[in-house]
Design a protein around this motif. Structure first.
Motif, mmCIF file in Angstrom:
data_model
loop_
_atom_site.group_PDB
_atom_site.id
_atom_site.type_symbol
_atom_site.label_atom_id
_atom_site.label_comp_id
_atom_site.label_asym_id
_atom_site.label_seq_id
_atom_site.Cartn_x
_atom_site.Cartn_y
_atom_site.Cartn_z
ATOM 1 N N GLN A 14 -18.527 6.170 -8.237
ATOM 2 C CA GLN A 14 -18.126 4.787 -8.567
ATOM 3 C C GLN A 14 -17.945 4.604 -10.072
ATOM 4 N N HIS A 15 -18.763 5.288 -10.868
ATOM 5 C CA HIS A 15 -18.592 5.207 -12.324
ATOM 6 C C HIS A 15 -17.255 5.811 -12.744
ATOM 7 N N HIS A 16 -16.847 6.873 -12.034
ATOM 8 C CA HIS A 16 -15.571 7.517 -12.328
ATOM 9 C C HIS A 16 -14.401 6.565 -12.025
ATOM 10 N N PHE A 17 -14.624 5.623 -11.099
ATOM 11 C CA PHE A 17 -13.584 4.646 -10.732
ATOM 12 C C PHE A 17 -13.992 3.254 -11.227
ATOM 13 N N GLN A 18 -14.587 3.201 -12.413
ATOM 14 C CA GLN A 18 -15.121 1.913 -12.886
ATOM 15 C C GLN A 18 -14.042 0.850 -13.064
ATOM 16 N N GLY A 19 -12.804 1.278 -13.313
ATOM 17 C CA GLY A 19 -11.716 0.309 -13.450
ATOM 18 C C GLY A 19 -11.364 -0.353 -12.137
ATOM 19 N N GLU A 20 -11.664 0.320 -11.028
ATOM 20 C CA GLU A 20 -11.318 -0.199 -9.699
ATOM 21 C C GLU A 20 -12.493 -0.919 -9.022
ATOM 22 N N VAL A 21 -13.713 -0.475 -9.293
ATOM 23 C CA VAL A 21 -14.868 -1.056 -8.591
ATOM 24 C C VAL A 21 -15.238 -2.396 -9.228
ATOM 25 N N MET A 22 -15.115 -3.471 -8.451
ATOM 26 C CA MET A 22 -15.405 -4.810 -8.956
ATOM 27 C C MET A 22 -16.860 -5.200 -8.709
ATOM 28 N N TRP A 82 0.838 -1.214 0.000
ATOM 29 C CA TRP A 82 0.000 0.000 0.000
ATOM 30 C C TRP A 82 0.863 1.250 0.000
ATOM 31 N N GLU A 83 1.951 1.233 0.782
ATOM 32 C CA GLU A 83 2.847 2.399 0.817
ATOM 33 C C GLU A 83 3.483 2.647 -0.548
ATOM 34 N N LYS A 84 3.775 1.554 -1.274
ATOM 35 C CA LYS A 84 4.463 1.685 -2.557
ATOM 36 C C LYS A 84 3.487 1.816 -3.722
ATOM 37 N N ASP A 85 2.206 1.980 -3.414
ATOM 38 C CA ASP A 85 1.176 2.201 -4.433
ATOM 39 C C ASP A 85 1.132 1.070 -5.453
ATOM 40 N N GLU A 86 1.243 -0.176 -4.962
ATOM 41 C CA GLU A 86 1.180 -1.324 -5.853
ATOM 42 C C GLU A 86 -0.276 -1.749 -6.063
ATOM 43 N N GLU A 87 -0.470 -2.752 -6.912
ATOM 44 C CA GLU A 87 -1.822 -3.242 -7.121
ATOM 45 C C GLU A 87 -2.311 -3.906 -5.835
ATOM 46 N N ALA A 88 -3.525 -3.593 -5.450
ATOM 47 C CA ALA A 88 -4.063 -4.095 -4.188
ATOM 48 C C ALA A 88 -5.550 -4.380 -4.344
ATOM 49 N N HIS A 114 -19.798 7.323 7.878
ATOM 50 C CA HIS A 114 -18.572 6.562 8.115
ATOM 51 C C HIS A 114 -18.138 5.882 6.824
ATOM 52 N N ALA A 115 -16.844 5.920 6.569
ATOM 53 C CA ALA A 115 -16.284 5.229 5.401
ATOM 54 C C ALA A 115 -15.022 4.519 5.859
ATOM 55 N N ALA A 116 -15.092 3.203 5.935
ATOM 56 C CA ALA A 116 -13.933 2.411 6.379
ATOM 57 C C ALA A 116 -13.287 1.736 5.185
ATOM 58 N N LEU A 117 -11.977 1.821 5.121
ATOM 59 C CA LEU A 117 -11.256 1.133 4.043
ATOM 60 C C LEU A 117 -10.495 -0.049 4.638
ATOM 61 N N SER A 118 -10.826 -1.226 4.156
ATOM 62 C CA SER A 118 -10.113 -2.427 4.550
ATOM 63 C C SER A 118 -9.097 -2.746 3.461
ATOM 64 N N THR A 119 -7.813 -2.796 3.838
ATOM 65 C CA THR A 119 -6.752 -2.935 2.836
ATOM 66 C C THR A 119 -6.291 -4.385 2.728
ATOM 67 N N GLY A 120 -6.303 -4.879 1.501
ATOM 68 C CA GLY A 120 -5.880 -6.261 1.248
ATOM 69 C C GLY A 120 -4.795 -6.327 0.198
ATOM 70 N N SER A 121 -4.313 -7.521 -0.025
ATOM 71 C CA SER A 121 -3.239 -7.742 -0.990
ATOM 72 C C SER A 121 -3.751 -8.454 -2.222
ATOM 73 N N GLY A 129 -7.063 -2.445 -7.625
ATOM 74 C CA GLY A 129 -6.362 -1.474 -8.461
ATOM 75 C C GLY A 129 -5.166 -0.896 -7.735
ATOM 76 N N GLN A 130 -4.628 0.203 -8.268
ATOM 77 C CA GLN A 130 -3.512 0.880 -7.609
ATOM 78 C C GLN A 130 -3.963 1.330 -6.216
ATOM 79 N N ALA A 131 -3.132 1.079 -5.223
ATOM 80 C CA ALA A 131 -3.498 1.415 -3.842
ATOM 81 C C ALA A 131 -3.913 2.882 -3.710
#
Ligand code: NI
Length: 138
Positions: free
Chosen positions: A77-85, A48-54, A125-132, A105-107
């Motif tokens: 979400q439409h603006h981020f359509q490449g990231e939203v699965m 996540w720190e290195k802005d890799e695919e996550a 509230h908006a919580a982001l759960s970060t995965g690999s 997508g990119q972290a």
């Protein structure tokens, strides 16, 4: 599964006692598994720190009576359509909705999406759960 390697290490006694307490307080049955997962957590943080695919999940709680909020969130979400699965919506009660948005997508892009939604008026509230995406864990 990869070949296992045995290691020995030196550690200050107070720190060792903390490790034992953490392992006992968690659901881990042994110290090795606890340490393996600690290393994996660190690897994911670095991705996540290195802005890799996550991958990740953004969990929103919002007031659906807030003017225009539903369409603003959909627009974003439409603006981020490449990231939203995928996303799932739950009607919590008469006022509140929860939405879980699964992303890949990119972290940095994922964080930008979560931040943009968090700033919308009516989002409580908006919580982001970060995965690999898995590459650094193999
Ligand atoms: Ni709803």
């Amino acid at each position: 599964m990869s070949e296992l390697v045995r290691i020995s290490m030196s550690i200050e006694k107070p720190l060792f006692e903390k490790l034992e307490a953490l392992t006992a307080a968690s659901s881990y049955t042994n110290r090795s598994e606890f340490l393996r997962d600690l290393i994996r957590e660190h690897l994911v943080d670095r991705e996540w720190e290195k802005d890799e695919e996550a991958i990740g999940t953004i969990t929103l709680v919002y007031d659906h009576h807030a003017r225009g909020l539903g369409s603003k969130l959909t627009h974003t979400q439409h603006h981020f359509q490449g990231e939203v699965m995928a996303s799932t919506h739950i009607h919590l009660d008469e006022h509140f909705c929860a939405e879980m948005i699964m992303v890949r997508g990119q972290a940095g892009r994922i964080r930008e999406l979560a931040d943009r939604m968090r700033r919308e008026k009516g989002v409580l509230h908006a919580a982001l759960s970060t995965g690999s995406a898995g590459r650094s864990l193999a």
